[in-house]
Design a protein around this motif. Structure first.
Motif, short mmCIF file in Angstrom:
data_model
loop_
_atom_site.label_atom_id
_atom_site.label_comp_id
_atom_site.label_asym_id
_atom_site.label_seq_id
_atom_site.Cartn_x
_atom_site.Cartn_y
_atom_site.Cartn_z
N ARG A 114 32.90 43.66 -82.79
CA ARG A 114 31.57 43.92 -83.36
C ARG A 114 31.64 44.14 -84.87
O ARG A 114 30.69 43.81 -85.60
CB ARG A 114 30.92 45.11 -82.67
CG ARG A 114 31.69 46.40 -82.72
CD ARG A 114 30.93 47.51 -81.99
NE ARG A 114 31.74 48.68 -81.73
CZ ARG A 114 31.97 49.65 -82.60
NH1 ARG A 114 31.44 49.57 -83.82
NH2 ARG A 114 32.71 50.69 -82.28
N ASP A 115 32.75 44.67 -85.36
CA ASP A 115 32.88 44.88 -86.80
C ASP A 115 33.08 43.55 -87.52
O ASP A 115 32.58 43.36 -88.64
CB ASP A 115 34.06 45.82 -87.10
CG ASP A 115 33.79 47.23 -86.59
OD1 ASP A 115 32.61 47.64 -86.56
OD2 ASP A 115 34.77 47.93 -86.20
N VAL A 116 33.82 42.63 -86.88
CA VAL A 116 33.99 41.30 -87.47
C VAL A 116 32.65 40.58 -87.54
O VAL A 116 32.29 39.96 -88.54
CB VAL A 116 35.01 40.47 -86.65
CG1 VAL A 116 35.02 39.03 -87.12
CG2 VAL A 116 36.40 41.09 -86.77
N ILE A 117 31.88 40.68 -86.46
CA ILE A 117 30.56 40.03 -86.42
C ILE A 117 29.65 40.62 -87.48
O ILE A 117 28.92 39.89 -88.17
CB ILE A 117 29.96 40.16 -85.02
CG1 ILE A 117 30.80 39.35 -84.02
CG2 ILE A 117 28.50 39.71 -84.99
CD1 ILE A 117 30.51 39.65 -82.58
N MET A 118 29.69 41.92 -87.66
CA MET A 118 28.82 42.57 -88.64
C MET A 118 29.13 42.14 -90.07
O MET A 118 28.28 42.23 -90.96
CB MET A 118 28.93 44.09 -88.51
CG MET A 118 27.92 44.87 -89.35
SD MET A 118 26.18 44.52 -88.92
CE MET A 118 26.04 45.46 -87.39
N LEU A 119 30.34 41.60 -90.30
CA LEU A 119 30.66 41.09 -91.63
C LEU A 119 29.70 39.99 -92.06
O LEU A 119 29.48 39.77 -93.25
CB LEU A 119 32.10 40.57 -91.67
CG LEU A 119 33.21 41.61 -91.52
CD1 LEU A 119 34.57 40.91 -91.44
CD2 LEU A 119 33.20 42.60 -92.68
N GLY A 120 29.12 39.30 -91.09
CA GLY A 120 28.15 38.27 -91.41
C GLY A 120 26.89 38.79 -92.06
O GLY A 120 26.11 38.02 -92.64
N ARG A 121 26.67 40.08 -91.98
CA ARG A 121 25.46 40.67 -92.58
C ARG A 121 25.70 41.17 -94.00
O ARG A 121 24.74 41.62 -94.67
CB ARG A 121 24.96 41.84 -91.72
CG ARG A 121 24.55 41.44 -90.32
CD ARG A 121 23.45 40.40 -90.33
NE ARG A 121 22.23 40.88 -90.95
CZ ARG A 121 21.17 40.12 -91.21
NH1 ARG A 121 21.19 38.84 -90.91
NH2 ARG A 121 20.09 40.64 -91.77
N LEU A 122 26.93 41.10 -94.51
CA LEU A 122 27.21 41.61 -95.85
C LEU A 122 26.33 40.99 -96.93
O LEU A 122 25.91 41.71 -97.86
CB LEU A 122 28.69 41.39 -96.18
CG LEU A 122 29.69 42.31 -95.48
CD1 LEU A 122 31.11 41.96 -95.85
CD2 LEU A 122 29.40 43.78 -95.78
N PRO A 123 26.02 39.69 -96.87
CA PRO A 123 25.16 39.14 -97.93
C PRO A 123 23.76 39.76 -97.98
O PRO A 123 23.07 39.63 -99.00
CB PRO A 123 25.07 37.64 -97.57
CG PRO A 123 26.27 37.38 -96.73
CD PRO A 123 26.50 38.64 -95.96
N HIS A 124 23.36 40.42 -96.91
CA HIS A 124 22.02 41.01 -96.85
C HIS A 124 22.02 42.50 -97.21
O HIS A 124 20.95 43.11 -97.25
CB HIS A 124 21.44 40.86 -95.43
CG HIS A 124 21.30 39.43 -94.98
ND1 HIS A 124 20.20 38.66 -95.28
CD2 HIS A 124 22.16 38.63 -94.29
CE1 HIS A 124 20.37 37.45 -94.76
NE2 HIS A 124 21.54 37.41 -94.16
N GLN A 125 23.20 43.06 -97.45
CA GLN A 125 23.31 44.51 -97.65
C GLN A 125 23.58 44.85 -99.11
O GLN A 125 24.26 44.11 -99.83
CB GLN A 125 24.44 45.07 -96.78
CG GLN A 125 24.21 44.89 -95.29
CD GLN A 125 25.46 45.21 -94.48
OE1 GLN A 125 26.48 45.63 -95.02
NE2 GLN A 125 25.38 45.02 -93.17
#
Length: 262
Positions: A94-105
């Motif tokens: 789940r932490d790897v998947i959440m990396l996909g949201r970094l451009p939005h944070q």
């Protein structure tokens, strides 16, 4: 309308010219499969379109040169799933998947409710919700590939680029991938994928056929001209047949060489 335009004079790697004289326009909201023989330059072309490979020429995203986009801004519009990628073995899925949201944070900001919702949706899409709390090092190759696909999906970008995304996936999960791509395309996402699996590529809207570092044909997958170009680029070693309303590529035996005595 074109969402990606490329005018590439050449791409050199390790002193070799890998691509040359490439002009390409990819329409928005369509699925394009990049195909061709081994070593044709498919992956290099995809990396160049994504701005991950330096070229002599220019690539434009939404009519803006890629170099004019700030990195974080571009990452929100263009998501990438590369070949043989891996996450750190000790990171949870789940932490790897959440990396996909970094451009939005924002910098150092915790994930928002929208980030968690996007990640959860991507996990359900790729059927990896059940092992979200397992370390990447405990996952099989196919499971890891689905986690990395989920990471790319949760970016929710306008353009999704994937280099050999079916690696390690068994046939049922390849079929699931196909449905994901169709759903994304139907929702307006532009999908560009390098595929060795010609039968899967023939489901795409368009084919970009690459050979010896050049785009030798670009057209609709069901266009007879595209299909003729596909057969030619594989030296007639495949034949296309219509089966249950879908084109299927079948391998052909190499011609038998007769040996004459002297």
């Amino acid at each position: 309308m074109s969402i990606l335009q490329a005018d590439i004079r050449s791409v050199h790697m390790a002193g070799r010219c890998i691509l040359h004289s490439v002009q390409l326009r990819l329409a928005a909201g369509r699925w394009t499969a990049v195909v061709g023989p081994n070593g044709a330059g498919k992956s290099t072309l995809l990396r160049t379109l994504a701005g991950l490979q330096v070229c002599d020429g220019q690539v434009r995203l939404k009519d803006r040169p890629l170099q004019d986009w700030r990195a974080k801004e571009r990452a929100r519009h263009l998501a990438w799933l590369g070949q043989t990628e891996s996450g750190a073995d000790d990171l949870l899925a789940r932490d790897v998947i959440m990396l996909g949201r970094l451009p939005h944070q924002a910098w150092l900001a915790p994930p928002s409710q929208a980030d968690h919702a996007a990640a959860e949706q991507a996990m359900w899409q790729t059927q990896c919700w059940a092992w979200r709390d397992r370390p990447m090092g405990q996952l099989s190759g196919g499971e890891r590939q689905r986690v990395l696909l989920a990471r790319a999906l949760c970016v929710q970008a306008e353009v999704l680029m994937m280099d050999e995304p079916l690696a390690h996936l068994d046939p049922p999960h390849q079929a699931d991938w196909l449905e994901i791509v169709r759903t994304l395309r139907d929702g307006g996402t532009t999908v560009v994928s390098v595929l060795h699996e010609l039968n899967m590529a023939l489901h795409a809207d368009d084919l970009v056929i690459v050979n010896q570092g050049q785009v030798v044909h670009h057209g609709a997958a069901d266009d007879p001209l595209t299909q003729s170009a596909l057969v030619r680029v594989f030296d007639g070693r495949i034949a296309l047949h219509r089966v249950a309303d879908q084109w299927v590529a079948m391998p052909c035996a190499a011609p038998t060489l007769s040996r004459t005595s002297t």
